[in-house]
Design a protein around this motif. Sequence first.
Motif, PDB file in Angstrom:
ATOM      1  N   LEU A   9       4.036   9.120   8.312  1.00  0.00           N
ATOM      2  CA  LEU A   9       2.763   9.380   7.663  1.00  0.00           C
ATOM      3  C   LEU A   9       2.210   8.091   7.076  1.00  0.00           C
ATOM      4  N   ILE A  10       0.956   7.892   7.260  1.00  0.00           N
ATOM      5  CA  ILE A  10       0.292   6.702   6.734  1.00  0.00           C
ATOM      6  C   ILE A  10      -0.682   7.161   5.666  1.00  0.00           C
ATOM      7  N   PRO A  11      -0.495   6.705   4.418  1.00  0.00           N
ATOM      8  CA  PRO A  11      -1.425   7.132   3.369  1.00  0.00           C
ATOM      9  C   PRO A  11      -2.822   6.575   3.616  1.00  0.00           C
ATOM     10  N   THR A  12      -3.811   7.371   3.290  1.00  0.00           N
ATOM     11  CA  THR A  12      -5.191   6.923   3.421  1.00  0.00           C
ATOM     12  C   THR A  12      -5.877   7.041   2.067  1.00  0.00           C
ATOM     13  N   LEU A  13      -6.823   6.193   1.851  1.00  0.00           N
ATOM     14  CA  LEU A  13      -7.619   6.260   0.636  1.00  0.00           C
ATOM     15  C   LEU A  13      -8.740   7.271   0.836  1.00  0.00           C
ATOM     16  N   PRO A  14      -9.142   7.968  -0.215  1.00  0.00           N
ATOM     17  CA  PRO A  14     -10.175   9.001  -0.084  1.00  0.00           C
ATOM     18  C   PRO A  14     -11.498   8.500   0.499  1.00  0.00           C
ATOM     19  N   LEU A  15     -11.830   7.228   0.260  1.00  0.00           N
ATOM     20  CA  LEU A  15     -13.098   6.668   0.733  1.00  0.00           C
ATOM     21  C   LEU A  15     -12.878   5.604   1.803  1.00  0.00           C
ATOM     22  N   ASN A  16     -11.724   5.676   2.463  1.00  0.00           N
ATOM     23  CA  ASN A  16     -11.384   4.786   3.587  1.00  0.00           C
ATOM     24  C   ASN A  16     -11.505   3.302   3.260  1.00  0.00           C
ATOM     25  N   GLY A  17     -11.176   2.932   2.019  1.00  0.00           N
ATOM     26  CA  GLY A  17     -11.198   1.519   1.635  1.00  0.00           C
ATOM     27  C   GLY A  17     -12.593   0.932   1.517  1.00  0.00           C
ATOM     28  N   PHE A  18     -13.555   1.736   1.109  1.00  0.00           N
ATOM     29  CA  PHE A  18     -14.953   1.312   1.010  1.00  0.00           C
ATOM     30  C   PHE A  18     -15.089   0.003   0.215  1.00  0.00           C
ATOM     31  N   GLU A  19     -15.983  -0.853   0.706  1.00  0.00           N
ATOM     32  CA  GLU A  19     -16.300  -2.108   0.032  1.00  0.00           C
ATOM     33  C   GLU A  19     -17.759  -2.452   0.299  1.00  0.00           C
ATOM     34  N   LYS A  20     -18.476  -2.853  -0.737  1.00  0.00           N
ATOM     35  CA  LYS A  20     -19.862  -3.320  -0.565  1.00  0.00           C
ATOM     36  C   LYS A  20     -20.156  -4.315  -1.675  1.00  0.00           C
ATOM     37  N   THR A  21     -20.881  -5.369  -1.301  1.00  0.00           N
ATOM     38  CA  THR A  21     -21.178  -6.442  -2.248  1.00  0.00           C
ATOM     39  C   THR A  21     -22.673  -6.746  -2.262  1.00  0.00           C
ATOM     40  N   GLU A  29     -13.122   0.225  -3.246  1.00  0.00           N
ATOM     41  CA  GLU A  29     -12.083   1.232  -3.435  1.00  0.00           C
ATOM     42  C   GLU A  29     -10.734   0.552  -3.304  1.00  0.00           C
ATOM     43  N   HIS A  30      -9.783   1.027  -4.066  1.00  0.00           N
ATOM     44  CA  HIS A  30      -8.439   0.465  -3.972  1.00  0.00           C
ATOM     45  C   HIS A  30      -7.407   1.523  -4.292  1.00  0.00           C
ATOM     46  N   TYR A  31      -6.185   1.250  -3.889  1.00  0.00           N
ATOM     47  CA  TYR A  31      -5.079   2.139  -4.242  1.00  0.00           C
ATOM     48  C   TYR A  31      -4.819   1.975  -5.726  1.00  0.00           C
ATOM     49  N   MET A  32      -4.802   3.062  -6.461  1.00  0.00           N
ATOM     50  CA  MET A  32      -4.708   2.965  -7.919  1.00  0.00           C
ATOM     51  C   MET A  32      -3.297   3.070  -8.458  1.00  0.00           C
ATOM     52  N   GLY A  33      -2.322   3.414  -7.639  1.00  0.00           N
ATOM     53  CA  GLY A  33      -0.986   3.671  -8.160  1.00  0.00           C
ATOM     54  C   GLY A  33      -0.840   5.161  -8.393  1.00  0.00           C
ATOM     55  N   GLU A  34      -0.066   5.539  -9.385  1.00  0.00           N
ATOM     56  CA  GLU A  34       0.147   6.956  -9.684  1.00  0.00           C
ATOM     57  C   GLU A  34      -0.621   7.342 -10.947  1.00  0.00           C
ATOM     58  N   LEU A  35      -1.298   8.470 -10.886  1.00  0.00           N
ATOM     59  CA  LEU A  35      -2.043   9.002 -12.020  1.00  0.00           C
ATOM     60  C   LEU A  35      -1.321  10.260 -12.492  1.00  0.00           C
ATOM     61  N   VAL A  36      -0.906  10.251 -13.755  1.00  0.00           N
ATOM     62  CA  VAL A  36      -0.137  11.356 -14.313  1.00  0.00           C
ATOM     63  C   VAL A  36      -0.832  11.849 -15.582  1.00  0.00           C
ATOM     64  N   SER A  37      -1.070  13.158 -15.652  1.00  0.00           N
ATOM     65  CA  SER A  37      -1.573  13.715 -16.904  1.00  0.00           C
ATOM     66  C   SER A  37      -0.368  14.071 -17.767  1.00  0.00           C
ATOM     67  N   LEU A  38      -0.501  13.818 -19.048  1.00  0.00           N
ATOM     68  CA  LEU A  38       0.583  14.036 -19.998  1.00  0.00           C
ATOM     69  C   LEU A  38       0.011  14.822 -21.171  1.00  0.00           C
ATOM     70  N   VAL A  39       0.590  15.986 -21.448  1.00  0.00           N
ATOM     71  CA  VAL A  39       0.077  16.862 -22.493  1.00  0.00           C
ATOM     72  C   VAL A  39       1.184  17.144 -23.493  1.00  0.00           C
ATOM     73  N   CYS A  40       0.885  16.910 -24.758  1.00  0.00           N
ATOM     74  CA  CYS A  40       1.838  17.145 -25.840  1.00  0.00           C
ATOM     75  C   CYS A  40       2.005  18.653 -26.061  1.00  0.00           C
ATOM     76  N   VAL A  41       3.246  19.078 -26.245  1.00  0.00           N
ATOM     77  CA  VAL A  41       3.526  20.473 -26.576  1.00  0.00           C
ATOM     78  C   VAL A  41       3.040  20.730 -28.003  1.00  0.00           C
ATOM     79  N   ILE A  42       2.289  21.826 -28.197  1.00  0.00           N
ATOM     80  CA  ILE A  42       1.763  22.156 -29.525  1.00  0.00           C
ATOM     81  C   ILE A  42       2.923  22.325 -30.499  1.00  0.00           C
ATOM     82  N   GLY A  43       2.806  21.673 -31.659  1.00  0.00           N
ATOM     83  CA  GLY A  43       3.841  21.724 -32.682  1.00  0.00           C
ATOM     84  C   GLY A  43       4.859  20.600 -32.581  1.00  0.00           C
TER      85      GLY A  43
END
Length: 190
Positions: A9-21, A29-43
Amino acid sequence: MGSVCVSKLIPTLPLNGFEKTWPGFAIKEHYMGELVSLVCVIGEEEKFAASFKKIFGKPPPKPNEMVEVKGGFAMWSGQGQYMLLLSGENIHADTDIASKFKDTAYATLQSDGWASLYVKGGSALEVLERFIPLDLRRANDNFAARTSSHHIAVIVLKFSDTEIQLLTPRSSAQSFLEGLVHTAGNVLGA
C-alpha cells in the motif's frame, strides 16, 4: 499450490500533494505526521495535567495556544480537549499515548481524517484575512484555533506571520482548497 499475493500500500495525501505559488505566497500540501485528539477524563484534571507535563515536558496549552512538545506540537481544542500533531508515522500513536495517560485521558488517532496545507510568504496574512474569520495579524506566534472558512472546519496553526498551517477535514478538503486558491487569486492576481 497458489502464489501468495503481497500488497504494497502506498499512502496518498488527500489533495495529491497540491502546490501553487504566487509572488510572496505559496500553498503546499504536505504529510503532517500523526494527529491525535486527547481528552481529559472528567474529574481527573489535576492528574491529567501532571501526566501531560511528565510525558511532553510542558503543561497543557491554554486556549488559542500551541506549544512545542516532545515529538511535535500540542494545541488546545476545547475545555479538557487537546490535539497533538506528532512527527513521523505511527499508526498506534493514540494507543501509545493513552497507555501513558492511564485512566486520565482518552486518545483517538485522527490523522487519516484531515488534510494539511502550509501557507507561506509575506502575503500570507493578507490572503488569510479574507478567507478565515480570525485576526491573525494580532495573534501571537504559536497561536492555534479551530474555526470555519466557507462553512468548512479548519484548525489554524500560526508559527509566524509568514508561515501558517491549516488542517481541514479530508472529506471537504478539495472544496476548502478551491476556496483558498480562489481567494489567493483574487488578492494576488491570477
